[in-house]
Design a protein around this motif. Structure first.
Motif, PDB file in Angstrom:
ATOM      1  N   SER A 100       0.845  -1.196   0.000  1.00 25.48           N
ATOM      2  CA  SER A 100       0.000   0.000   0.000  1.00 25.48           C
ATOM      3  C   SER A 100       0.881   1.247   0.000  1.00 25.48           C
ATOM      4  O   SER A 100       1.919   1.291   0.668  1.00 25.48           O
ATOM      5  N   PHE A 101       0.431   2.266  -0.746  1.00 21.79           N
ATOM      6  CA  PHE A 101       1.166   3.525  -0.817  1.00 21.79           C
ATOM      7  C   PHE A 101       0.213   4.684  -0.528  1.00 21.79           C
ATOM      8  O   PHE A 101      -0.854   4.785  -1.138  1.00 21.79           O
ATOM      9  N   ALA A 102       0.611   5.567   0.366  1.00 23.87           N
ATOM     10  CA  ALA A 102      -0.172   6.777   0.618  1.00 23.87           C
ATOM     11  C   ALA A 102      -0.034   7.712  -0.581  1.00 23.87           C
ATOM     12  O   ALA A 102       1.031   7.802  -1.193  1.00 23.87           O
ATOM     13  N   LEU A 103      -1.113   8.390  -0.906  1.00 24.89           N
ATOM     14  CA  LEU A 103      -1.119   9.286  -2.060  1.00 24.89           C
ATOM     15  C   LEU A 103      -1.383  10.711  -1.601  1.00 24.89           C
ATOM     16  O   LEU A 103      -2.479  11.026  -1.124  1.00 24.89           O
ATOM     17  N   PRO A 104      -0.417  11.624  -1.781  1.00 26.92           N
ATOM     18  CA  PRO A 104      -0.632  13.029  -1.420  1.00 26.92           C
ATOM     19  C   PRO A 104      -1.323  13.761  -2.569  1.00 26.92           C
ATOM     20  O   PRO A 104      -0.738  14.014  -3.610  1.00 26.92           O
ATOM     21  N   GLY A 105      -2.580  14.072  -2.424  1.00 24.49           N
ATOM     22  CA  GLY A 105      -3.284  14.788  -3.475  1.00 24.49           C
ATOM     23  C   GLY A 105      -4.273  13.917  -4.217  1.00 24.49           C
ATOM     24  O   GLY A 105      -4.531  12.762  -3.864  1.00 24.49           O
ATOM     25  N   ARG A 106      -4.829  14.473  -5.301  1.00 28.64           N
ATOM     26  CA  ARG A 106      -5.888  13.799  -6.045  1.00 28.64           C
ATOM     27  C   ARG A 106      -5.478  13.466  -7.465  1.00 28.64           C
ATOM     28  O   ARG A 106      -6.318  13.308  -8.357  1.00 28.64           O
ATOM     29  N   THR A 107      -4.185  13.354  -7.708  1.00 26.84           N
ATOM     30  CA  THR A 107      -3.692  12.903  -9.011  1.00 26.84           C
ATOM     31  C   THR A 107      -2.640  11.820  -8.789  1.00 26.84           C
ATOM     32  O   THR A 107      -1.904  11.848  -7.798  1.00 26.84           O
ATOM     33  N   LEU A 108      -2.576  10.880  -9.727  1.00 27.77           N
ATOM     34  CA  LEU A 108      -1.604   9.793  -9.651  1.00 27.77           C
ATOM     35  C   LEU A 108      -1.027   9.546 -11.034  1.00 27.77           C
ATOM     36  O   LEU A 108      -1.768   9.467 -12.027  1.00 27.77           O
ATOM     37  N   THR A 109       0.297   9.422 -11.103  1.00 28.86           N
ATOM     38  CA  THR A 109       0.973   9.004 -12.326  1.00 28.86           C
ATOM     39  C   THR A 109       1.599   7.632 -12.088  1.00 28.86           C
ATOM     40  O   THR A 109       2.353   7.454 -11.127  1.00 28.86           O
ATOM     41  N   VAL A 110       1.264   6.683 -12.937  1.00 29.98           N
ATOM     42  CA  VAL A 110       1.859   5.344 -12.886  1.00 29.98           C
ATOM     43  C   VAL A 110       2.953   5.297 -13.947  1.00 29.98           C
ATOM     44  O   VAL A 110       2.679   5.411 -15.143  1.00 29.98           O
ATOM     45  N   ASP A 111       4.187   5.132 -13.509  1.00 26.57           N
ATOM     46  CA  ASP A 111       5.367   5.158 -14.381  1.00 26.57           C
ATOM     47  C   ASP A 111       5.972   3.750 -14.399  1.00 26.57           C
ATOM     48  O   ASP A 111       6.653   3.347 -13.463  1.00 26.57           O
ATOM     49  N   SER A 112       5.727   3.015 -15.478  1.00 21.35           N
ATOM     50  CA  SER A 112       6.181   1.627 -15.566  1.00 21.35           C
ATOM     51  C   SER A 112       7.054   1.441 -16.803  1.00 21.35           C
ATOM     52  O   SER A 112       6.730   1.965 -17.876  1.00 21.35           O
TER      53      SER A 112
END
Length: 266
Positions: free
Chosen positions: A52-64
């Motif tokens: 599990s990862f905490a997310l600061p804010g309301r946007t997420l970038t998945v970099d794979s």
């Protein structure tokens, strides 16, 4: 003045060296052929890892860089990631996978290099509802569903599939097909350099824009009048939706090589 004496290896010695070289070459060829024939399959991992990862804010970038991705909007408080991995390297360093959260960027990496390397990874990423998501995948397919917010997906090599989403969609692949089925998005942009595009919308959109360098385009829309612009350098074009050059509902579909179809659902 003494002459220079040149010696030649004995025929038997030269033959032995050639035999050894051929043997090594043969072993490497067998190893390469074996790895290519097997093909790692991440779904064979019966004990996937979870974090599990905490997310600061309301946007997420998945970099794979190299993984098949399943991205889902879910009733969770953190970004929940499940990872499947299978890999082997016969000549080189042991393969490994890493995952880190840097601000609002989830970074997924796979290290698998050597003379005979065979690895595969898959990630399922559950995202809290209300988060806008950007997916950047170097090599791998992307499946996404359930998003009400903006969703951007880009992959260099792999197909893109989106379902059950209502937010704006921006979808791109350099090599693969694109499909958005059963979506209620008012704005959809899809671009494939080498692959077909298939879009099925459940609501009358404001804009549908699609481009393909090499592949057919199929767009299915609810009944309404649309301002339609289409084109194909090498393929048929068929438009059966009602057309109105003054409509605020715009459909733009072009391909260089393939058919273009714009039709009404049902």
């Amino acid at each position: 003045m003494a002459g220079t004496v040149r010696t030649r290896p004995a025929r038997g010695t030269a033959r032995i060296r050639r035999t050894r070289a051929l043997a090594v070459t043969g072993v490497v060829a067998v190893l390469v052929a074996t790895a290519a024939a097997c093909g790692a399959d991440a779904t064979e991992d019966k004990d996937p890892e979870h974090r599990s990862f905490a997310l600061p804010g309301r946007t997420l970038t998945v970099d794979s860089d190299d993984s098949a991705l399943e991205v889902v909007s879910a009733d969770v408080d953190k970004v929940e990631v499940t990872r499947w991995f299978r890999g082997s390297v016969m000549v080189g360093r042991d393969p490994r996978v890493t995952w880190t959260m840097k601000g609002n960027r989830l970074v997924l990496r796979m290290k698998c290099s050597g003379m005979v390397a065979d690895c595969a990874a898959k990630h399922r990423i559950e995202v809290p509802r209300g988060v806008a998501v950007t997916v950047e995948d170097g090599d791998g397919s992307v499946r996404a569903r359930g998003f009400k917010e903006a969703l951007r997906v880009s992959t260099s090599d792999g197909s893109v599939r989106v379902t059950d989403s209502t937010g704006p969609l921006t979808l791109h692949t350099a090599d693969g097909s694109i499909s958005a089925a059963g979506v209620g998005s008012h704005r959809v942009e899809a671009d494939s350099q080498d692959g077909s595009i298939h879009l099925e919308l459940g609501v009358v959109p404001d804009l549908v824009k699609s481009r393909s360098q090499d592949g057919s385009i199929s767009i299915t829309l609810p009944h309404a009048a649309y301002r339609v612009t289409t084109g194909s350098d090498d393929g048929s074009v068929h438009v059966s939706v009602p057309r109105d050059e003054t409509s605020s509902h715009v459909v733009d579909a072009h391909t260089k090589d393939g058919a273009v179809t714009v039709r009404t659902a049902g």
